[in-house]
Scaffold this active site. Structure first.
Site, PDB file in Angstrom:
ATOM      1  N   LYS A  69       0.865  -1.189   0.000  1.00  0.00           N
ATOM      2  CA  LYS A  69       0.000   0.000   0.000  1.00  0.00           C
ATOM      3  C   LYS A  69       0.897   1.232   0.000  1.00  0.00           C
ATOM      4  O   LYS A  69       1.897   1.272   0.725  1.00  0.00           O
ATOM      5  CB  LYS A  69      -0.908  -0.012   1.232  1.00  0.00           C
ATOM      6  CG  LYS A  69      -1.934   1.121   1.204  1.00  0.00           C
ATOM      7  CD  LYS A  69      -2.975   0.969   2.299  1.00  0.00           C
ATOM      8  CE  LYS A  69      -2.500   1.551   3.618  1.00  0.00           C
ATOM      9  NZ  LYS A  69      -3.596   1.739   4.583  1.00  0.00           N
ATOM     10  N   ARG A 112     -10.249  -1.128   7.460  1.00  0.00           N
ATOM     11  CA  ARG A 112      -9.358  -2.007   8.227  1.00  0.00           C
ATOM     12  C   ARG A 112      -8.882  -1.316   9.499  1.00  0.00           C
ATOM     13  O   ARG A 112      -8.580  -1.962  10.497  1.00  0.00           O
ATOM     14  CB  ARG A 112      -8.238  -2.569   7.373  1.00  0.00           C
ATOM     15  CG  ARG A 112      -7.176  -1.600   6.830  1.00  0.00           C
ATOM     16  CD  ARG A 112      -6.323  -1.005   7.881  1.00  0.00           C
ATOM     17  NE  ARG A 112      -4.976  -0.736   7.485  1.00  0.00           N
ATOM     18  CZ  ARG A 112      -4.252   0.274   7.932  1.00  0.00           C
ATOM     19  NH1 ARG A 112      -4.775   1.160   8.764  1.00  0.00           N
ATOM     20  NH2 ARG A 112      -3.015   0.420   7.553  1.00  0.00           N
ATOM     21  N   GLN A 140     -11.961   8.200   9.886  1.00  0.00           N
ATOM     22  CA  GLN A 140     -11.656   6.957  10.623  1.00  0.00           C
ATOM     23  C   GLN A 140     -12.639   6.712  11.766  1.00  0.00           C
ATOM     24  O   GLN A 140     -12.826   5.572  12.201  1.00  0.00           O
ATOM     25  CB  GLN A 140     -10.224   6.966  11.186  1.00  0.00           C
ATOM     26  CG  GLN A 140      -9.143   7.358  10.198  1.00  0.00           C
ATOM     27  CD  GLN A 140      -9.110   6.503   8.952  1.00  0.00           C
ATOM     28  OE1 GLN A 140      -9.343   5.295   9.008  1.00  0.00           O
ATOM     29  NE2 GLN A 140      -8.845   7.124   7.810  1.00  0.00           N
ATOM     30  N   ASP A 162     -15.001  17.042  18.570  1.00  0.00           N
ATOM     31  CA  ASP A 162     -14.145  17.419  17.442  1.00  0.00           C
ATOM     32  C   ASP A 162     -13.812  18.896  17.617  1.00  0.00           C
ATOM     33  O   ASP A 162     -14.536  19.640  18.297  1.00  0.00           O
ATOM     34  CB  ASP A 162     -14.893  17.192  16.115  1.00  0.00           C
ATOM     35  CG  ASP A 162     -13.957  17.203  14.902  1.00  0.00           C
ATOM     36  OD1 ASP A 162     -13.652  16.110  14.387  1.00  0.00           O
ATOM     37  OD2 ASP A 162     -13.541  18.303  14.471  1.00  0.00           O
ATOM     38  N   ASP A 231       0.910   9.583  19.163  1.00  0.00           N
ATOM     39  CA  ASP A 231       0.858  10.167  20.501  1.00  0.00           C
ATOM     40  C   ASP A 231       0.328  11.590  20.471  1.00  0.00           C
ATOM     41  O   ASP A 231       0.762  12.447  21.232  1.00  0.00           O
ATOM     42  CB  ASP A 231       2.224  10.090  21.198  1.00  0.00           C
ATOM     43  CG  ASP A 231       3.383  10.452  20.269  1.00  0.00           C
ATOM     44  OD1 ASP A 231       3.112  10.972  19.163  1.00  0.00           O
ATOM     45  OD2 ASP A 231       4.539  10.224  20.646  1.00  0.00           O
TER      46      ASP A 231
END
Ligand SMILES: NC(=O)c1ccc[n+]([C@@H]2O[C@H](COP(=O)([O-])OP(=O)(O)OC[C@H]3O[C@@H](n4cnc5c(N)ncnc54)[C@H](O)[C@@H]3O)[C@@H](O)[C@H]2O)c1
Length: 325
Positions: A69, A112, A140, A162, A231
């Site tokens: 990918k 995925r 995501q 958000d 992180d």
């Protein structure tokens, strides 16, 4: 010789559900745990600040999937009305090395990645988890919630936060239609989002000099935090207070840390990678009080098992364009 080209809409037309992707990705992790995969740490280039273009190869035995990918993440794209994540995936015939497919990888990456959250929840969340918290209500976040719904049957409430309230609203509108059984709660601050959440998924942009908004003490006892954003979201004190720190690939975590940009202050000890949990080599959650952290960076094994399942469907249904090699 010919290969199959699958555009984004071809990939979507193959109708793989989250349940299908979860099964493929869980099996991929199991094979990884059993040493039946080959997956070097991903190299990358970084043409703009905070951007990446990563090469992610893997071979998965038994599934017989081999490929690469080539995926980019550009935080500045959002302001231009362009997707943050774009890319292509090439599948090769493992027997001959000959390329057999080229496909858009945005859908695969999102699904995925969501499935990796589901796999983390399967082994590390309390099975009776009722409340999820989501920080970063973008691409995501959606499949992550789909995977949590598949894995945690008692899920009832989703706390959403958000930087942009409009993103929260869009997320709640879309996901509310898909999951009318869930109650969605918009939250003004990351700390409010984390309040009482059993599972917290963070999916904000990865940046090189983050100011993580989630502090120690915010993850409740018995909670699971799944980070999709390296992180960027949790402080090192928050990661270090967890009883178990896990990852989807310890090798890649340490290799990325070795480059000196990310993961500078993560816990010393990584308890397990998801492959070891899926293969039954290590025990996941031991009790209802443990705080557990899963650092899911995204691995090529997840992509290749998903892509192979899509390829098999495309061959069967004649979806996609056949191109001469
Ligand atoms: N681990 C993996 O497997 C994997 C795979 C793909 C993407 N990612 C990562 O997931 C993250 C999200 O990717 P995406 O495709 O969903 O991006 P996206 O742009 O669609 O969504 C990100 C969201 O975060 C919001 N946001 C930005 N800064 C924020 C802040 N400080 N606080 C709260 N919200 C904030 C944005 O408004 C946006 O809605 C990225 O870091 C990406 O690199 C991880």
């Amino acid at each position: 010789m010919e290969l199959i080209y699958l555009s984004r809409s071809d990939v979507e037309a193959l109708n793989m559900t989250m349940k299908d992707v979860l099964a493929a990705v869980d099996n991929g992790f199991r094979l990884k745990g059993l040493g039946k995969t080959e997956m070097p740490p991903k190299p990358g280039i970084h043409p703009r600040p905070d951007s990446f273009i990563h090469a992610m190869p893997a071979y998965v035995q038994e599934v017989e999937s081999a490929g690469l990918k080539w995926v980019s993440g550009y935080p500045a794209n959002t302001g231009k009305g362009l997707p943050y994540i774009t890319g292509l995936l090439v599948l090769n015939d493992p027997a001959t090395g000959i390329p057999i497919a080229v496909m858009d990888c945005a859908w695969i990456t999102a699904m995925r990645t969501g499935a990796s959250v589901g796999v983390a929840a399967k082994y590390l969340a309390r099975p009776d988890s009722r409340q999820a918290g989501i920080l970063g209500c973008g691409v995501q976040a959606r499949p992550s919630l789909m995977a949590l719904v598949e894995t945690l049957p008692q899920l009832k409430e989703v706390r959403c936060c958000d930087l942009f309230p409009a993103a929260v609203k869009r997320f709640m509108d879309e996901m509310g239609k898909l999951f009318p059984q869930l109650r969605f709660i918009p939250c003004n601050t990351p700390a409010d989002m984390a309040k009482n959440a059993d599972v917290i998924v963070t999916a904000i942009p990865i940046v090189t000099k983050p100011a993580p908004p989630l502090e120690a003490g915010l993850l409740k006892a018995g909670g699971l935090a799944v980070s999709l954003d390296y992180d960027s979201a949790w402080t090192s004190a928050a990661m270090k207070e967890c009883d178990k720190f896990c990852s989807d690939d310890v090798g890649q975590l340490l290799s990325t840390k070795g480059h000196g940009v990310y993961f500078g202050d993560i816990p010393e000890r990584v308890y397990a990678d998801l492959g070891e949990l899926a293969a039954g080599l290590k025990k996941g959650r031991a009790n209802d009080r443990e705080k557990i952290f899963a650092m899911n960076m995204g691995i090529a094994v997840d992509d290749m098992v998903t892509a192979k399942a899509l390829y098999d469907r495309a061959v069967k249904t004649r979806v996609g364009v056949r191109l001469p090699l």
